[in-house]
Design a protein around this motif. Structure first.
Motif, short mmCIF file in Angstrom:
data_model
loop_
_atom_site.label_atom_id
_atom_site.label_comp_id
_atom_site.label_asym_id
_atom_site.label_seq_id
_atom_site.Cartn_x
_atom_site.Cartn_y
_atom_site.Cartn_z
N LEU A 336 37.79 45.16 36.39
CA LEU A 336 39.24 45.31 36.31
C LEU A 336 39.60 45.79 34.90
N LYS A 337 39.96 47.07 34.79
CA LYS A 337 40.20 47.67 33.48
C LYS A 337 41.60 48.23 33.30
N SER A 338 42.33 48.47 34.38
CA SER A 338 43.63 49.12 34.26
C SER A 338 44.62 48.54 35.26
N PHE A 339 45.89 48.82 35.00
CA PHE A 339 46.95 48.32 35.87
C PHE A 339 46.89 48.96 37.27
N PRO A 340 46.59 50.27 37.39
CA PRO A 340 46.43 50.83 38.75
C PRO A 340 45.32 50.14 39.54
N GLN A 341 44.22 49.78 38.87
CA GLN A 341 43.16 49.04 39.55
C GLN A 341 43.67 47.70 40.07
N LEU A 342 44.49 47.04 39.26
CA LEU A 342 45.06 45.76 39.68
C LEU A 342 45.92 45.93 40.92
N LEU A 343 46.75 46.96 40.96
CA LEU A 343 47.62 47.18 42.11
C LEU A 343 46.81 47.50 43.37
N GLN A 344 45.72 48.24 43.21
CA GLN A 344 44.92 48.61 44.37
C GLN A 344 44.12 47.44 44.93
N ASN A 345 43.75 46.50 44.07
CA ASN A 345 42.85 45.43 44.49
C ASN A 345 43.47 44.05 44.38
N ILE A 346 44.80 43.98 44.29
CA ILE A 346 45.45 42.70 44.08
C ILE A 346 45.24 41.74 45.25
N HIS A 347 44.96 42.30 46.43
CA HIS A 347 44.76 41.47 47.62
C HIS A 347 43.37 40.85 47.67
N CYS A 348 42.41 41.35 46.88
CA CYS A 348 41.05 40.84 46.97
C CYS A 348 40.53 40.32 45.63
N LEU A 349 41.45 39.99 44.72
CA LEU A 349 41.03 39.39 43.45
C LEU A 349 40.85 37.89 43.63
N GLU A 350 39.80 37.38 43.05
CA GLU A 350 39.60 35.93 43.04
C GLU A 350 39.47 35.49 41.59
N LEU A 351 40.41 34.66 41.16
CA LEU A 351 40.44 34.24 39.76
C LEU A 351 39.20 33.42 39.42
N PRO A 352 38.81 33.44 38.16
CA PRO A 352 37.60 32.69 37.76
C PRO A 352 37.81 31.20 37.85
N SER A 353 36.69 30.47 37.99
CA SER A 353 36.81 29.02 38.05
C SER A 353 37.27 28.46 36.72
N GLN A 354 36.93 29.13 35.62
CA GLN A 354 37.42 28.72 34.30
C GLN A 354 38.76 29.40 34.07
N MET A 355 39.84 28.70 34.43
CA MET A 355 41.15 29.33 34.41
C MET A 355 41.63 29.70 33.02
N GLY A 356 41.04 29.10 31.99
CA GLY A 356 41.43 29.46 30.63
C GLY A 356 41.15 30.91 30.31
N ALA A 357 40.28 31.56 31.08
CA ALA A 357 39.94 32.96 30.82
C ALA A 357 41.14 33.89 30.98
N VAL A 358 42.13 33.50 31.79
CA VAL A 358 43.26 34.39 32.03
C VAL A 358 44.14 34.53 30.79
N LEU A 359 44.04 33.62 29.83
CA LEU A 359 44.90 33.68 28.64
C LEU A 359 44.65 34.93 27.82
N ASN A 360 43.44 35.46 27.87
CA ASN A 360 43.11 36.64 27.08
C ASN A 360 43.16 37.93 27.89
N SER A 361 43.67 37.87 29.10
CA SER A 361 43.71 39.06 29.96
C SER A 361 45.15 39.34 30.39
N SER A 362 45.71 40.41 29.87
CA SER A 362 47.09 40.76 30.25
C SER A 362 47.16 41.16 31.73
N LEU A 363 46.08 41.74 32.26
CA LEU A 363 46.09 42.14 33.67
C LEU A 363 46.13 40.93 34.58
N LEU A 364 45.36 39.89 34.24
CA LEU A 364 45.39 38.68 35.06
C LEU A 364 46.71 37.94 34.90
#
Length: 738
Positions: A336-364
């Motif tokens: 996951l590198k770009s916002f268009p990728q996020l829009l195309q795959n938003i239905h099949c994303l599975e967040l990491p078990s370590q939820m703290g990882a999302v703090l450093n990812s603007s896309l997540l």
């Protein structure tokens, strides 16, 4: 019992399917150690220092291999080396950690009942991974639980260890298939808190079933309102709200006790020495780590984004992305590198078990903001609670050598809050816990910004937890700290008003304890404004009307308070207290008086709009403003017009000792205040008169009358006093000129 047999047979079948490959890896590990042993023997005669260290490491590995073989074979009656082998395992584990194969052996030994409780306890305490833990090892361990050969205390230790090491397990899919077995273990009172914690980490929407909800409610009726049961019920309710009708606490500071205490110190020590750990640590050390006297757990981790499935299949098998997606169905976070990728795959994303990882990812963070999944935020709050409240008790620390690292960690949290435009409840709980012992110095900027993002709540509930402690710091600190707190409270009020203006009519904000009535919410906002007014009144006296402080006080009213009715469409108008108004009115600084004029003009427009709205609806609603508000504003307005225009200030309620007036040579003070004679405008008056007659050495202020008064007003407006201009045009009828 039948469910345990079913799980036991499935687990052993699952283990046997992978036994050939797993045994191959285990054999290769042992052969490698044998080769290392021979190498160390061949080099023992050399004198090189580095090689001596390597030889010592090889000897330790050899000793560990012998110890593991001893435990794997089981106790020998004639053997006197049990303590020796146990110490060998402990030393290697605490120094370098154990390989996945070693942990697999020790798990089987501890849960098979070959040794006594004391030995099993020591084995669990030293099961510290050097890199990752194999999912197969956990599945095999569960099958040993079904065999029923270990004691109850050993089972408790196993669950505590499993929760503490949850993020080090390479996969979770097969473990999640054991969800029913873990849920059945809730019957055991000793295991219940730790099993709840494990289920909290494992639960997905498909795991929430009506029979499980009924079972949890039965357990709650039997055991009372236990935090661990409330946590699991809250998570179930977020996934399927229709299944749970009982009311649950909307916010809870800590649901689970920290299960990592037994292993935390060793893990922290291993991370700098083992680059193979699954996440890169962000070190937050404010003091040394003490394994016994726990003051501060120095390293808090913001994990890196890591899809374990992707890393295993795509790296080891070198699968391309299309093959991976066709086999797994979920999009790997590493790709996951770009916002268009996020829009195309938003239905099949599975967040990491370590939820703290999302703090450093603007896309997540974008994903969280779009999906609005309550369980995601709940998991993030849980991670933050563990990190801040259990691990980062920095307020107890008297050594600030590493305060920069901690400040960077808080900055990361603040960036996420600002991005989501939402405060985290776990940060709020952290503030409540830490503020009573905060010195006002460590991470001041970050701390006050966290305060400004506290979610909307009842002011009366927050006052003893937050505002009482904040006021003590306010009164005993420098003027700069006072201004910082005023700025922080202004931002807090702005955030509250924005949330209320958007969500108050819906009456439901996710995971938010908003009052059920608009009037209750307005009371909390009003109490916050009165609290700031009380702080400001006292600060004005303490700091002797200093202009710097007055600017921050008026900024609070100018930017937020005076325009609540018009800007936020909320039925509230709160005026500043007399202890702020009159010192500002008599200020010697023209910018302060100009700011006051602008605020009074805005109050006038808001009250006028409110009055018109009442006439339009012709009905008296719950939110009609009291006559006291209008009377207070009219009193302020009269005083300002008297001081700036009519030269008749303070007609009522003010007495000044004549002796003081005589000493000041202003016996006729009631006729000595207007735009010409006001202390804040004297410099403008003199400058205006000198422009007309530059050669004059004396100026006659009383000459500013009639047309000259109008010229003087235009001169003041040209000097940038626009607040004064708005006030005069809205509040003064210029039919007569002084």
């Amino acid at each position: 019992m039948s469910s345990q047999k079913k799980v036991n047979s499935w687990a052993r079948k699952r283990t046997s399917q992978d036994s050939s490959s797993y045994q191959t890896r285990l054999s290769a590990w042992r052969v490698k150690e044998d080769l290392n042993d021979s190498k160390s023997i061949s080099k023992c005669g050399q004198n090189n220092t580095v090689e001596d260290y390597e030889g010592a490491d090889d000897q330790a590995e050899n000793a560990l291999q012998i110890a593991l073989r001893y435990f794997e074979k089981g106790p020998i009656k004639t053997s006197q080396n049990k303590e020796k082998h146990l110490k060998t395992v402990e030393n290697v584990a605490w120094k370098n950690g154990l390989a996945p194969e070693g942990i697999d052996i020790l798990l089987s030994v501890a849960l098979s009942g070959k040794f006594g409780i004391a030995v099993n306890t020591r084995i669990f305490k030293c099961m510290i991974p050097a890199t990752l833990i194999s999912e197969d090892s956990v599945v095999k361990a569960v099958s040993w639980l079904c065999a029923g050969k270990c004691s109850g205390s050993t089972k408790v230790l196993f669950y505590r260890w499993l929760v503490a090491m949850f993020d080090f397990i390479d996969h979770k899919e097969q473990i999640n298939l054991l969800y029913g077995f873990f849920f059945a273990s809730l019957q055991d009172d000793a295991l219940c808190p730790y099993v709840c914690h494990l289920l909290y980490l494992l639960t997905k929407k498909e795991n929430v079933k009506p029979f499980r909800v009924r079972k949890l409610l039965d357990l709650q009726a039997k055991m009372g309102m236990q935090p661990h049961l409330q946590a699991l019920l809250s998570l179930y309710k977020f996934f399927v709200p229709t299944l749970i009708s009982v009311s649950l606490p909307m916010r809870k500071k800590i649901y689970f006790k920290n299960s990592e205490n037994l292993w935390k110190t060793a893990l922290l020590a291993l991370k700098p020495r083992n680059p193979g750990f699954p996440s890169e640590p962000l070190k937050l050390m404010l003091t040394n780590v003490y394994p016994i006297k726990r003051k501060w757990n120095s390293h808090s981790i913001i994990p890196v984004l890591n899809s374990c499935n992707y890393s295993k299949e795509s790296r080891k098998k070198r699968m391309n992305l299309s093959d991976y997606l066709s086999s797994n169905g979920s999009f790997p976070l590493e790709q996951l590198k770009s916002f268009p990728q996020l829009l195309q795959n938003i239905h099949c994303l599975e967040l990491p078990s370590q939820m703290g990882a999302v703090l450093n990812s603007s896309l997540l963070l974008h994903y969280i903001n779009c999906v609005r999944d309550e369980s995601v935020l709940l998991r993030l709050y849980h991670w933050l609670s563990q990190t801040l409240q259990e691990e980062c008790n920095w307020y107890k620390v008297n050594n600030y050598d590493h305060g920069k690292e901690f400040a960077n960690f808080l900055d990361t949290i603040l960036r996420a809050e600002c991005f989501l435009q939402e405060g985290f409840y776990s940060c709020e709980a952290f503030l409540y816990k830490s503020l009573p012992l905060w010195d006002g110095l460590c991470c001041r900027s970050q701390f006050l910004q966290l305060v400004s993002w506290i979610p909307f709540s009842s002011f009366s509930e927050m006052k003893p937890l937050l505002f009482d402690h904040l006021s003590r710091l306010f009164f005993t600190s420098s003027i700069f700290f006072k201004c910082s707190i005023l700025q922080c409270l202004k931002e807090l009020l702005q955030n509250w008003l924005l949330w209320l203006s958007m969500d108050i009519h819906v009456k439901s904000v996710r995971n938010s304890p908003l009052e059920t009535t608009l009037g209750g919410s307005m009371n909390s906002v009003s109490e916050l404004i009165h609290y700031v007014g009380w702080l400001s009144t006292t600060a004005v006296r303490l700091e002797s009307n200093r202009t710097f402080l007055l600017h921050f006080i008026l900024d609070f009213y100018e930017k937020v308070v005076c325009d609540i009715y018009i800007n936020y469409n909320l039925p509230l108008v709160v005026l500043f207290p007399p202890g702020v108004f009159y010192p500002v009115l008599l200020s010697l600084d023209s910018s302060i008086l100009n700011q006051l004029c602008y605020i009074m003009d805005r109050y006038h427009k808001n009250l006028t709009a409110a009055k018109k709205n009442e006439f339009v609806h012709k009905t008296k609603s719950e939110f009609s403003f009291s006559s006291k508000t209008y009377q207070e504003f009219n009193q302020y307005l009269t005083a300002m017009v008297g001081c700036l225009w009519t030269s008749r200030p303070f007609q009522k309620g003010l007495y000044i000792d004549p002796e003081v007036l005589g000493n000041a040579s202003v016996a006729e003070y009631k006729k000595s205040l207007n735009l010409v004679h006001h202390p804040a405008f004297l410099s403008y008056t003199v400058s205006f008169l000198l422009q007309e007659c530059p050669e004059e050495r004396k100026v006659n202020m009383s000459s500013i009358r009639g047309k000259k008064w109008n010229w003087y007003l235009d001169y003041l407006y040209s000097e940038g006093l626009h607040g004064l201009k708005h006030f005069i045009r809205s509040s003064i009828h210029r039919s007569s000129v002084p």
